[in-house]
Motif scaffolding. Structure first.
Motif, PDB file in Angstrom:
ATOM      1  N   LEU A  69      -0.125  -0.447  11.584  1.00 28.90           N
ATOM      2  CA  LEU A  69      -1.142   0.514  11.180  1.00 28.90           C
ATOM      3  C   LEU A  69      -0.812   1.115   9.819  1.00 28.90           C
ATOM      4  CD1 LEU A  69      -3.722   2.031  11.959  1.00 28.90           C
ATOM      5  CD2 LEU A  69      -2.262   3.760  13.025  1.00 28.90           C
ATOM      6  N   ALA A  70       0.458   1.445   9.577  1.00 28.64           N
ATOM      7  CA  ALA A  70       0.871   1.987   8.280  1.00 28.64           C
ATOM      8  C   ALA A  70       0.643   0.972   7.171  1.00 28.64           C
ATOM      9  CB  ALA A  70       2.340   2.406   8.331  1.00 28.64           C
ATOM     10  N   LEU A  71       0.925  -0.298   7.427  1.00 22.94           N
ATOM     11  CA  LEU A  71       0.675  -1.336   6.416  1.00 22.94           C
ATOM     12  C   LEU A  71      -0.808  -1.494   6.119  1.00 22.94           C
ATOM     13  CD1 LEU A  71       3.244  -4.094   7.396  1.00 22.94           C
ATOM     14  CD2 LEU A  71       3.186  -2.765   5.280  1.00 22.94           C
ATOM     15  N   LEU A  72      -1.636  -1.452   7.141  1.00 22.99           N
ATOM     16  CA  LEU A  72      -3.084  -1.559   6.932  1.00 22.99           C
ATOM     17  C   LEU A  72      -3.629  -0.372   6.143  1.00 22.99           C
ATOM     18  CD1 LEU A  72      -4.257  -2.950  10.384  1.00 22.99           C
ATOM     19  CD2 LEU A  72      -4.223  -4.158   8.191  1.00 22.99           C
ATOM     20  N   VAL A  73      -3.178   0.827   6.455  1.00 27.83           N
ATOM     21  CA  VAL A  73      -3.598   2.010   5.713  1.00 27.83           C
ATOM     22  C   VAL A  73      -3.136   1.919   4.266  1.00 27.83           C
ATOM     23  CG1 VAL A  73      -3.262   4.509   5.497  1.00 27.83           C
ATOM     24  CG2 VAL A  73      -3.790   3.506   7.721  1.00 27.83           C
ATOM     25  N   ALA A  74      -1.903   1.496   4.039  1.00 28.32           N
ATOM     26  CA  ALA A  74      -1.384   1.355   2.669  1.00 28.32           C
ATOM     27  C   ALA A  74      -2.172   0.295   1.898  1.00 28.32           C
ATOM     28  CB  ALA A  74       0.097   0.999   2.701  1.00 28.32           C
ATOM     29  N   PHE A  75      -2.476  -0.812   2.550  1.00 29.43           N
ATOM     30  CA  PHE A  75      -3.254  -1.875   1.907  1.00 29.43           C
ATOM     31  C   PHE A  75      -4.650  -1.371   1.541  1.00 29.43           C
ATOM     32  CE2 PHE A  75      -6.189  -5.489   2.215  1.00 29.43           C
ATOM     33  CZ  PHE A  75      -5.645  -6.300   1.222  1.00 29.43           C
ATOM     34  N   TYR A  76      -5.299  -0.662   2.454  1.00 31.20           N
ATOM     35  CA  TYR A  76      -6.636  -0.136   2.210  1.00 31.20           C
ATOM     36  C   TYR A  76      -6.614   0.889   1.078  1.00 31.20           C
ATOM     37  CZ  TYR A  76     -11.098   2.151   3.048  1.00 31.20           C
ATOM     38  OH  TYR A  76     -12.349   2.686   2.891  1.00 31.20           O
ATOM     39  N   MET A  77      -5.634   1.795   1.096  1.00 28.99           N
ATOM     40  CA  MET A  77      -5.532   2.800   0.026  1.00 28.99           C
ATOM     41  C   MET A  77      -5.230   2.147  -1.309  1.00 28.99           C
ATOM     42  SD  MET A  77      -3.559   5.907   1.986  1.00 28.99           S
ATOM     43  CE  MET A  77      -3.466   6.910   0.516  1.00 28.99           C
ATOM     44  N   ASP A  78      -4.411   1.111  -1.301  1.00 29.01           N
ATOM     45  CA  ASP A  78      -4.096   0.392  -2.537  1.00 29.01           C
ATOM     46  C   ASP A  78      -5.358  -0.257  -3.106  1.00 29.01           C
ATOM     47  OD1 ASP A  78      -2.278  -0.533  -4.507  1.00 29.01           O
ATOM     48  OD2 ASP A  78      -2.312  -2.521  -3.547  1.00 29.01           O
ATOM     49  N   ARG A  79      -6.182  -0.836  -2.272  1.00 32.83           N
ATOM     50  CA  ARG A  79      -7.430  -1.457  -2.723  1.00 32.83           C
ATOM     51  C   ARG A  79      -8.387  -0.427  -3.302  1.00 32.83           C
ATOM     52  NH1 ARG A  79      -6.407  -6.260  -4.029  1.00 32.83           N
ATOM     53  NH2 ARG A  79      -5.265  -7.328  -2.428  1.00 32.83           N
ATOM     54  N   ILE A  80      -8.457   0.717  -2.688  1.00 35.31           N
ATOM     55  CA  ILE A  80      -9.367   1.759  -3.197  1.00 35.31           C
ATOM     56  C   ILE A  80      -8.905   2.257  -4.567  1.00 35.31           C
ATOM     57  CG2 ILE A  80     -10.122   4.148  -2.830  1.00 35.31           C
ATOM     58  CD1 ILE A  80     -10.184   3.572   0.131  1.00 35.31           C
ATOM     59  N   PHE A  81      -7.612   2.541  -4.714  1.00 37.45           N
ATOM     60  CA  PHE A  81      -7.113   3.076  -5.981  1.00 37.45           C
ATOM     61  C   PHE A  81      -7.049   2.002  -7.059  1.00 37.45           C
ATOM     62  CE2 PHE A  81      -5.222   6.330  -3.084  1.00 37.45           C
ATOM     63  CZ  PHE A  81      -5.998   7.387  -3.532  1.00 37.45           C
ATOM     64  N   LEU A  82      -6.812   0.738  -6.720  1.00 42.97           N
ATOM     65  CA  LEU A  82      -6.784  -0.322  -7.740  1.00 42.97           C
ATOM     66  C   LEU A  82      -8.179  -0.636  -8.268  1.00 42.97           C
ATOM     67  CD1 LEU A  82      -4.106  -2.856  -6.496  1.00 42.97           C
ATOM     68  CD2 LEU A  82      -3.979  -1.321  -8.445  1.00 42.97           C
ATOM     69  N   LYS A  83      -9.204  -0.536  -7.430  1.00 41.45           N
ATOM     70  CA  LYS A  83     -10.562  -0.778  -7.881  1.00 41.45           C
ATOM     71  C   LYS A  83     -11.032   0.294  -8.846  1.00 41.45           C
ATOM     72  CE  LYS A  83     -12.442  -3.482  -4.133  1.00 41.45           C
ATOM     73  NZ  LYS A  83     -13.436  -3.545  -3.072  1.00 41.45           N
ATOM     74  N   SER A  84     -10.572   1.543  -8.665  1.00 37.02           N
ATOM     75  CA  SER A  84     -11.033   2.619  -9.528  1.00 37.02           C
ATOM     76  C   SER A  84     -10.257   2.682 -10.842  1.00 37.02           C
ATOM     77  CB  SER A  84     -10.912   3.952  -8.803  1.00 37.02           C
ATOM     78  OG  SER A  84      -9.557   4.222  -8.510  1.00 37.02           O
ATOM     79  N   VAL A  85      -9.136   1.975 -10.958  1.00 37.94           N
ATOM     80  CA  VAL A  85      -8.337   2.028 -12.196  1.00 37.94           C
ATOM     81  C   VAL A  85      -8.835   1.018 -13.183  1.00 37.94           C
ATOM     82  CG1 VAL A  85      -6.048   1.680 -13.152  1.00 37.94           C
ATOM     83  CG2 VAL A  85      -6.319   2.897 -11.031  1.00 37.94           C
TER      84      VAL A  85
END
Length: 118
Positions: free
Chosen positions: A102-118
Motif C-alpha cells: 500500500l505504501a508503494l502504491l501511494v508513493a507511486f501515485y503521488m510521484d505520478r501526480i507531482f511529476l506530471k505537474s513539473v
C-alpha cells in the motif's frame, strides 16, 4: 467472587492438591461458564513448571516462532516443554507485506501526480 468474574475461556489451577482443594470453586465456575477449559497443572503433571503450560498455550494461540523467541528471551531451561502450533506467523507478515504494498502504491501515485505537474 464468582458472580463478579468476567467471562473466561480457560483457567489454570496450580498445586499438587488443587483438585480436592478447589473442587467447589471449579464446580461453581463450570456452572457459570460450561465451555471454560480447566487445567490442573501440578495435579496432572507434578514435576512441571507453571510457565511451561503458559508457553505451550502461547505456541498454540500464536505461533512457534513467537513461543521459541519467548523461551529464548526468558532463558527458560525446562526439558519437558512441548511447543506445538503454526510454524510461521502468517498474519503478522501478511499485514506487514500489505502495508508495504500500500505504501508503494501511494508513493507511486503521488510521484505520478507531482511529476506530471513539473
Amino acid at each position: 467472587m464468582i458472580p463478579d468474574l468476567p467471562k473466561l475461556d480457560k483457567i489454570i489451577v496450580p498445586g499438587r492438591e488443587a483438585r480436592p482443594l478447589a473442587s467447589k470453586e471449579i464446580t461453581d465456575l463450570n456452572e457459570k461458564e460450561p465451555t471454560m477449559e480447566v487445567q490442573f497443572v501440578h495435579s496432572d503433571y507434578p514435576d512441571r513448571f507453571i510457565l511451561e503450560v503458559e508457553l505451550e498455550d502461547l505456541a498454540k494461540q500464536e505461533d512457534l516462532l513467537t513461543a521459541n523467541h519467548v523461551v529464548k528471551r526468558l532463558e527458560f531451561r525446562g526439558d519437558d516443554i512441548q511447543l506445538e502450533g503454526r510454524p510461521f506467523p502468517l498474519e503478522t507478515y501478511g499485514n506487514m507485506m500489505l502495508t508495504a504494498l500500500l505504501a508503494l502504491l501511494v508513493a507511486f501515485y503521488m510521484d505520478r501526480i507531482f511529476l506530471k505537474s513539473v
